[in-house]
Design a protein around this motif. Structure first.
Motif, PDB file in Angstrom:
ATOM      1  N   SER A 103     -22.925 -24.223 -16.272  1.00  0.00           N
ATOM      2  CA  SER A 103     -22.433 -23.697 -15.117  1.00  0.00           C
ATOM      3  C   SER A 103     -23.841 -23.491 -14.383  1.00  0.00           C
ATOM      4  O   SER A 103     -23.954 -23.861 -13.194  1.00  0.00           O
ATOM      5  CB  SER A 103     -21.595 -22.403 -15.218  1.00  0.00           C
ATOM      6  OG  SER A 103     -21.779 -21.835 -14.066  1.00  0.00           O
ATOM      7  N   THR A 104     -24.701 -23.075 -14.759  1.00  0.00           N
ATOM      8  CA  THR A 104     -26.030 -22.664 -14.290  1.00  0.00           C
ATOM      9  C   THR A 104     -26.716 -24.071 -13.701  1.00  0.00           C
ATOM     10  O   THR A 104     -27.313 -24.292 -12.666  1.00  0.00           O
ATOM     11  CB  THR A 104     -26.915 -22.112 -14.988  1.00  0.00           C
ATOM     12  OG1 THR A 104     -26.391 -20.933 -15.835  1.00  0.00           O
ATOM     13  CG2 THR A 104     -28.290 -21.499 -14.399  1.00  0.00           C
TER      14      THR A 104
ATOM     15  N   GLY B 100     -25.553 -25.524 -10.575  1.00  0.00           N
ATOM     16  CA  GLY B 100     -25.636 -24.819  -9.643  1.00  0.00           C
ATOM     17  C   GLY B 100     -25.261 -23.473  -9.404  1.00  0.00           C
ATOM     18  O   GLY B 100     -25.434 -22.841  -8.499  1.00  0.00           O
ATOM     19  N   ALA B 101     -24.731 -22.817 -10.121  1.00  0.00           N
ATOM     20  CA  ALA B 101     -24.114 -21.485 -10.301  1.00  0.00           C
ATOM     21  C   ALA B 101     -24.919 -20.475 -10.521  1.00  0.00           C
ATOM     22  O   ALA B 101     -25.834 -20.521 -11.721  1.00  0.00           O
ATOM     23  CB  ALA B 101     -22.860 -21.468 -11.116  1.00  0.00           C
ATOM     24  N   ASN B 102     -25.488 -19.392  -9.773  1.00  0.00           N
ATOM     25  CA  ASN B 102     -26.224 -18.421 -10.253  1.00  0.00           C
ATOM     26  C   ASN B 102     -25.638 -17.308 -11.015  1.00  0.00           C
ATOM     27  O   ASN B 102     -24.330 -17.613 -11.225  1.00  0.00           O
ATOM     28  CB  ASN B 102     -26.734 -17.581  -9.021  1.00  0.00           C
ATOM     29  CG  ASN B 102     -25.965 -17.118  -7.873  1.00  0.00           C
ATOM     30  OD1 ASN B 102     -24.804 -17.051  -8.552  1.00  0.00           O
ATOM     31  ND2 ASN B 102     -26.206 -16.874  -6.806  1.00  0.00           N
TER      32      ASN B 102
ATOM     33  N   LYS C 283     -22.088 -15.997 -10.060  1.00  0.00           N
ATOM     34  CA  LYS C 283     -20.982 -16.927  -9.887  1.00  0.00           C
ATOM     35  C   LYS C 283     -20.640 -17.469 -11.209  1.00  0.00           C
ATOM     36  O   LYS C 283     -19.460 -17.545 -11.457  1.00  0.00           O
ATOM     37  CB  LYS C 283     -21.625 -17.903  -8.985  1.00  0.00           C
ATOM     38  CG  LYS C 283     -21.343 -17.829  -7.592  1.00  0.00           C
ATOM     39  CD  LYS C 283     -21.582 -19.159  -6.708  1.00  0.00           C
ATOM     40  CE  LYS C 283     -21.491 -18.981  -5.431  1.00  0.00           C
ATOM     41  NZ  LYS C 283     -22.846 -19.492  -4.680  1.00  0.00           N
ATOM     42  N   THR C 284     -21.591 -17.578 -12.036  1.00  0.00           N
ATOM     43  CA  THR C 284     -21.283 -18.033 -13.299  1.00  0.00           C
ATOM     44  C   THR C 284     -20.199 -16.928 -14.111  1.00  0.00           C
ATOM     45  O   THR C 284     -19.282 -17.241 -14.663  1.00  0.00           O
ATOM     46  CB  THR C 284     -22.467 -18.257 -14.251  1.00  0.00           C
ATOM     47  OG1 THR C 284     -23.367 -19.252 -13.671  1.00  0.00           O
ATOM     48  CG2 THR C 284     -22.295 -18.521 -15.728  1.00  0.00           C
TER      49      THR C 284
ATOM     50  N   LEU D  55     -16.744 -17.333 -12.387  1.00  0.00           N
ATOM     51  CA  LEU D  55     -16.161 -18.709 -12.271  1.00  0.00           C
ATOM     52  C   LEU D  55     -15.949 -19.220 -13.972  1.00  0.00           C
ATOM     53  O   LEU D  55     -14.919 -19.773 -13.972  1.00  0.00           O
ATOM     54  CB  LEU D  55     -16.765 -19.688 -11.580  1.00  0.00           C
ATOM     55  CG  LEU D  55     -17.076 -19.439 -10.099  1.00  0.00           C
ATOM     56  CD1 LEU D  55     -17.730 -20.481  -9.421  1.00  0.00           C
ATOM     57  CD2 LEU D  55     -15.409 -19.693  -9.527  1.00  0.00           C
ATOM     58  N   VAL D  56     -16.575 -18.654 -14.665  1.00  0.00           N
ATOM     59  CA  VAL D  56     -16.682 -19.128 -16.183  1.00  0.00           C
ATOM     60  C   VAL D  56     -16.525 -18.140 -17.263  1.00  0.00           C
ATOM     61  O   VAL D  56     -15.679 -18.236 -18.160  1.00  0.00           O
ATOM     62  CB  VAL D  56     -18.058 -20.038 -16.435  1.00  0.00           C
ATOM     63  CG1 VAL D  56     -18.046 -20.546 -17.965  1.00  0.00           C
ATOM     64  CG2 VAL D  56     -18.226 -21.125 -15.566  1.00  0.00           C
TER      65      VAL D  56
END
Lengths: 356, 548
Positions: free
Chosen positions: B449-450, B453-455, B458-459, B462-463
Motif C-alpha cells: 500500500s505504501t 502511494g498511500a501514506n 491512508k494505509t 484503506l487497508v
C-alpha cells in the motif's frame, strides 16, 4: 526527462543491520528502459538493495537517485517505484479491480490524476495481464498464478519510474514460471519500462536480463550482459555461481598458461607475463574422445561416472592430479565412453580469470 | 571511505525517519497528547494528592493495614479457586465427551453478559440473612457476610474469566502433540501431567494474573457482601463519599494499585517472554481429543454440573425476584419492577449510550495505536506501548479517582468523564487484541500500500482497518460488555445527571429493593442481548463475541 539520465543510480550506498554490513559501498547505474537483474546467493543483499530503492530501508551511507532526483530522504509512498512482492501482498479485502485501482485511487484523491482515468487504465492493465474475466474475484478465489498476475498488473498500472520485482516467480511451479518469464519480458519491452528484478535463479537471470548484477556478501561482483556474465566471469565466484564450470589454477609464464604440466592454450590479448590465475572451462566446452587434438587443450583422465540426461551425457572425469572434471557430451546417441579418455578444448574456450 | 559505517538506528534516526512523514508526526501527536492528558496526567495528580501526613495516617491506622491484608488475602484465595474451577471446567468442555457439553459451554457465558455485582446480589438473596436457601428453606440463621461469603461470591464471579482464558489456551495446543504422546503410550492422568498441563501452564498463569487483577480491583461484591471485612477499594470509597478525605482515598487507591502494577509488570516483562504455547502444525479437522479415563470424566461432569447449576440458580433467583412483588413473602407476579427500571429511570439508557460511545473510541484508538507501534518506528515507541497497556494494571476505582482529581474542575458531572474512564479502562484490551492481529497480517501487504502511494493514515484507513474486521468487532463487543457492566470504574465518575445502571443495582440492593435491583440486572442483560442481535443483523458478519 532525457533518456540519458539513469533510471536508478546508487552512489556509495551502504546498509548495516546490527554489526553486519548487508550492502557494502555499492555504486551502480541502471539505464532507463532496461531489464536489470540482481542475482546472487541468498543473503547476498540483493533484496535489501531492491527494497532500498522502494524506500523500505534507509541508507546508512551513500545516496540513491531515481531519474536524477535524490530519493533516499523521500518516504516510500512518494517514490513511484511500484513493486511486485514475493508473496504478492494482494489486499485480501479488495477485488481484483480494486486491488489494481488502489494506487490510482490514491492519486485521484490527491488530485494528481482524473477520477475518470482510473477505470480505463485499470482495464488496460487487466487486459495486458489477461485478467479481464477475473476483475470481480477476490484474492482467495484465485490460483497462485492468477494472484501473481494481479500483483504485476497492480504495479504496471502505476506506470512506475522503476518496476521492482522481488523474486516474483518463486512461488509458481516450474512450467508456469517459464511461461510467465517470457510474458513478463515481452510486456517490459512493449511498455519500455525500467525493471529491476531480484532472483537467485541463474536461468531466470540469463534468459530475461539486459544487464545482470551479480552480488555476493553485500558487494557487486560483476555487472554485464548475460553473455559476459556467463562466458567472461571476472572472478572465480561469478564463474562458479553462474552455471556449472571446471575451475583450475594455472601458472602464467610469458603469455602462456600451464595447468600443472599441461599447457592451456588461450586466445585474446592481455594475458599477464607471470603470476598465477584461474581458468574456467564450461562442461559443454570440453570434448571427450579417445584421441588428442592438435592446437588444443589436451588432458588425459579416467572416467569415474557417467549420467545419461537425455539431451546429453554428463561425465565425471578424474585427471592425473586427482581433480574431478565435469564434461557434457551432447546428443550422445548410444556412444558411451569408458576408462581412459582425452579431454580437449579449442583455444577459444578456456576463460582466464585474473584476480588480485 | 575508511570510516566504518554503522547502522543508523536509535533515537536520532527514528526521529529523522518520522519527520519525513508529516502524517505520521500528526497521528503520533494525537495519540501522545491523549495519553499524556488522560493517562499520565491523572496518574501524576493522584500520586501528588496525598502528603506525608496522609501516608503516615495510613500506616499507623490498624484498620487500613487490616484492609490491605484482607484485600491481598481474599483476592488471592478467590483467584486460586476461580482458576482451579476454570481449569477443571475448560478441560472438561474441551477434552472430554461428557454429556451436556454444549449446555455447560452456554451456561458459563451467562455471567459474562451480566454486571459483576449480580453474583453478590444473588448470593444475598440465596444465602443472606433472609436468604431463600439459608433462611426460608433450611431455617438457618447464619451470617455469611465477611470473608467466607466474599470468597464464594468472587470465586463464582471470576470463574468465567478464568474459564475463557484457559479454554483459549487449551484449544491452541496442537492435538498432534497429544496424539504423539498417546502414540508413545501416555494416556489419562499421565498425559495431562506430562504434556497438556506443562503446555498450558503459561496460559494458566496468565489467567491467574488476570483474575487476580480483577479480584484486587473488585468493588461491588466487597461492598455488598464484605460486611465488616474491610477492603481497600471499599475503604477508599468511604473516604470519598462519607469522610470527603480525598488525600487519604488517594493513598488507599495507590496502595491498591501496587499489587496490580506488580502483577502487570511481571506479566509484561517476564511471562510474555517465556510463553511456549505455540500453534504447531495444522489443526486436524474433526479430531476430538478424549484423554481422561471414565473416573476422571465422571468427576469432571460433577464439577461442571455443580458450577453450572449454581450459575443457573443465580440467574433463576434474580428472575424470580424481578418478577414478583416481594419474593419470599409475596409471590404475586408483577412487571412493575421492569417498567420502573426501563421507563422511570434514565440509568439504563445512560449506561447503554455511554458504553457504546466509549467502546467505539476504545476500539479505534486501540487499533490506531497498535498500528503505529507495530508498524512504524519512532522515538519513544516502547513508551507508547507501555502507556497503552498501563490501564490494565489500574483498578477501576483508582482510575476513577485519578480522573476526578485531574478533571474535577471542568468535567465533573459530565458524561464526558464517564466516557473517558470507560475508554481508558478497556484500551489495553483493544490495543492488545489489535497488536496480535497485526502479528498475523503479512507486513508486505501494508508495504504494498505504501509502495503504491498511500501514506500512514491512508494505509490505515484503506487497508489496515478492513483487514482487522475481526479484531474490530471483538474489541467493540468486549468493551461494550465491560463498559455497561462495570461498577468500579464509574463509581467516582457518575453524577446525579448521569446515573448508571450498574450503580443503580448496588444502591437498590443496598437499600433492600432486591426486586428492582434484579430487574435492573436482567434489563441490562436484555439490552446487551438485543444490541448484539441488532449488530449481528446489520453487520451480517459473524460477530465473535467470546473469542477473546
Amino acid at each position: 526527462m532525457s533518456d540519458s539520465v539513469p533510471a536508478v543510480e546508487f552512489k556509495n550506498v551502504s546498509k548495516v543491520f546490527g554489526n553486519i554490513t548487508v550492502i557494502n559501498n555499492v555504486s551502480l547505474v541502471i539505464p532507463q528502459k532496461s531489464f536489470v537483474t540482481f542475482l546472487g546467493p541468498s543473503g547476498c543483499g540483493k533484496t535489501t538493495l531492491l527494497r532500498m530503492i522502494a524506500g523500505f530501508y534507509d541508507c546508512d551511507a551513500g545516496e540513491i537517485f531515481i531519474k536524477g532526483r535524490r530519493v533516499d530522504p523521500v518516504p516510500p509512498y512518494a517514490r513511484n517505484t511500484a513493486m511486485v512482492f514475493q508473496e504478492y501482498a494482494l489486499f485480501p479485502h479488495l477485488s481484483v479491480f480494486d486491488n489494481v485501482a488502489y494506487g490510482l485511487n490514491i492519486q485521484a484523491s490527491e488530485g494528481r490524476i482524473k477520477q475518470s482515468d482510473i477505470e480505463p487504465r485499470v482495464m488496460n492493465a487487466l487486459e495486458l495481464m489477461q485478467l479481464n474475466a477475473l476483475r470481480d474475484r477476490f484474492p482467495h478465489q484465485m490460483s497462485g498464478g492468477q494472484q501473481q498476475r494481479v500483483a504485476v498488473a497492480r504495479a504496471l498500472v502505476m506506470n512506475p519510474d522503476a518496476l521492482l520485482l522481488d523474486e516474483p516467480l518463486s512461488n509458481l511451479d516450474a512450467k508456469l514460471r517459464e511461461s510467465v518469464r517470457v510474458e513478463l519480458r515481452q510486456i517490459q519491452k512493449k511498455l519500455q519500462l525500467t525493471s529491476i528484478y531480484v532472483t537467485h535463479d541463474q536461468q531466470e537471470a540469463l534468459s530475461m536480463s539486459d544487464m545482470i548484477v551479480v552480488m555476493n556478501k553485500g558487494v557487486i561482483r560483476q555487472v554485464g550482459s548475460a553473455h559476459e556474465i556467463y562466458y567472461k566471469p571476472n572472478s572465480r565466484f561469478v564463474a562458479d555461481f553462474i552455471g556449472t564450470t571446471n575451475l583450475i589454477d594455472v601458472d602464467l609464464n610469458g603469455g602462456a598458461a600451464l595447468y600443472k604440466d599441461v599447457p592451456v592454450p588461450l586466445e585474446g590479448a592481455g594475458i599477464p607475463q607471470s603470476g598465477s590465475a584461474s581458468v574456467s572451462l564450461r562442461p559443454e566446452s570440453l570434448r571427450i574422445g579417445k584421441e588428442k587434438v592438435e592446437n588444443s587443450f589436451n588432458l588425459e583422465g579416467t572416467i569415474r561416472e557417467s549420467m545419461f540426461l537425455g539431451e546429453k551425457t554428463r561425465y565425471t572425469v578424474v585427471d592425473a592430479y586427482g581433480k574431478e572434471w565435469i564434461v557434457d557430451s551432447f546428443d550422445p546417441g548410444l556412444t558411451v565412453f569408458e576408462g581412459q579418455v582425452w579431454l580437449t578444448a579449442t583455444p577459444d574456450k578456456p576463460h582466464l580469470i585474473v584476480e588480485e | 571511505m575508511d570510516a566504518r559505517i554503522t547502522e543508523k538506528k536509535g533515537f536520532s534516526s527514528d526521529l529523522n525517519r518520522m519527520l519525513r512523514e508529516p502524517s505520521l508526526v500528526a497521528s503520533l501527536a494525537v495519540v501522545i497528547v491523549l495519553f499524556v492528558l488522560f493517562i499520565l496526567y491523572p496518574l501524576m495528580k493522584i500520586c501528588i494528592e496525598p502528603g506525608w501526613a496522609d501516608w503516615a495516617e495510613f500506616f499507623s491506622d490498624k484498620q487500613f493495614i487490616g484492609a490491605l491484608y484482607n484485600t491481598i488475602l481474599s483476592s488471592l484465595l478467590a483467584t486460586l479457586t476461580a482458576v482451579l474451577l476454570g481449569l477443571g471446567y475448560s478441560y472438561a468442555v474441551n477434552y472430554t465427551e461428557i454429556p451436556g457439553k454444549a449446555f455447560f459451554r452456554f451456561v458459563v457465558l451467562l455471567p459474562l453478559m451480566a454486571p459483576s455485582v449480580i453474583s453478590g446480589l444473588a448470593f444475598i438473596m440465596l444465602f443472606g440473612r433472609r436468604g431463600m436457601i439459608t433462611y426460608h428453606l433450611l431455617g438457618m440463621r447464619v451470617d455469611l457476610y465477611g470473608w467466607v461469603g466474599l470468597w464464594a461470591v468472587q470465586t463464582l464471579a471470576f470463574f468465567p474469566l478464568a474459564y475463557m482464558t484457559i479454554s483459549g489456551v487449551l484449544r491452541s495446543i496442537s492435538p498432534n502433540v497429544e496424539l504423539a504422546a498417546q502414540n508413545l503410550g501416555a494416556h489419562g492422568w499421565r498425559l495431562f501431567r506430562t504434556v497438556t498441563f506443562p503446555l498450558a501452564l503459561p496460559g494458566i498463569l496468565s489467567a491467574f494474573l488476570l483474575v487476580a487483577i480483577n479480584a484486587f480491583a473488585d468493588f461491588g461484591n466487597p461492598i455488598l457482601i464484605g460486611g465488616n471485612h474491610h477492603m481497600l477499594a471499599t475503604e477508599a470509597y468511604k473516604q470519598v463519599t462519607s469522610a470527603f478525605n480525598m488525600p487519604l482515598a488517594a493513598v488507599l487507591s495507590i496502595v491498591l494499585l501496587l499489587p496490580t502494577l506488580a502483577v502487570f509488570l511481571f506479566q509484561k516483562y517476564f511471562l510474555d517472554r517465556r510463553s511456549f504455547v505455540t500453534i504447531t502444525g495444522k489443526p486436524v479437522a474433526g479430531l476430538t481429543r478424549i484423554t481422561p479415563g471414565p473416573l476422571g470424566s465422571r468427576l469432571l461432569f460433577c464439577l461442571c454440573a455443580f458450577v453450572s447449576g449454581y450459575i443457573l440458580l443465580t440467574f433463576g433467583i434474580v428472575v424470580l425476584f424481578a418478577l414478583t412483588v416481594n419474593f419470599g413473602f409475596d409471590y404475586t407476579f408483577t412487571i412493575d419492577n421492569f417498567t420502573e427500571v426501563f421507563f422511570r429511570s434514565e440509568a439504563m439508557r445512560n449506561s447503554w449510550v455511554l458504553s457504546i460511545i466509549a467502546a467505539m473510541i476504545t476500539t479505534l484508538l486501540g487499533i490506531f495505536t497498535a498500528f503505529l507501534v507495530s508498524r512504524k518506528s519512532f522515538p519513544g515507541r516502547g513508551m507508547v506501548d507501555f502507556v497503552a497497556l498501563l490501564p490494565i494494571a489500574m483498578p477501576g476505582t483508582f482510575m476513577g479517582l485519578a480522573l476526578v482529581l485531574a478533571f474535577n474542575t471542568w468535567l465533573a458531572g459530565t458524561a464526558a468523564i464517564i466516557v473517558i474512564g470507560l475508554t481508558l479502562r478497556q484500551l489495553p484490551v483493544g490495543y492488545r487484541n489489535a497488536i496480535s492481529a497485526f502479528k498475523q497480517i503479512d507486513k508486505s501487504i501494508e508495504e504494498a500500500s505504501t509502495n503504491l502511494g498511500a501514506n500512514a493514515p491512508k494505509t490505515f484507513r484503506l487497508v489496515v482497518l478492513p483487514m482487522l474486521k475481526n479484531a474490530v468487532s471483538t474489541s467493540l463487543v468486549y468493551s461494550f460488555l465491560k463498559n455497561i457492566n462495570t461498577l468500579s470504574t464509574v463509581i467516582f465518575l457518575f453524577s446525579p445527571q448521569w446515573l448508571l445502571a450498574s450503580y443503580a443495582i448496588l444502591s437498590l440492593a443496598d437499600h433492600g429493593y432486591y426486586g428492582k435491583a434484579s430487574a435492573t440486572a436482567l434489563g441490562m442483560m436484555l439490552s446487551i442481548i438485543v444490541t448484539f442481535g441488532v449488530a449481528k443483523f446489520f453487520l451480517r458478519d459473524r460477530i465473535r463475541i467470546f473469542d477473546l
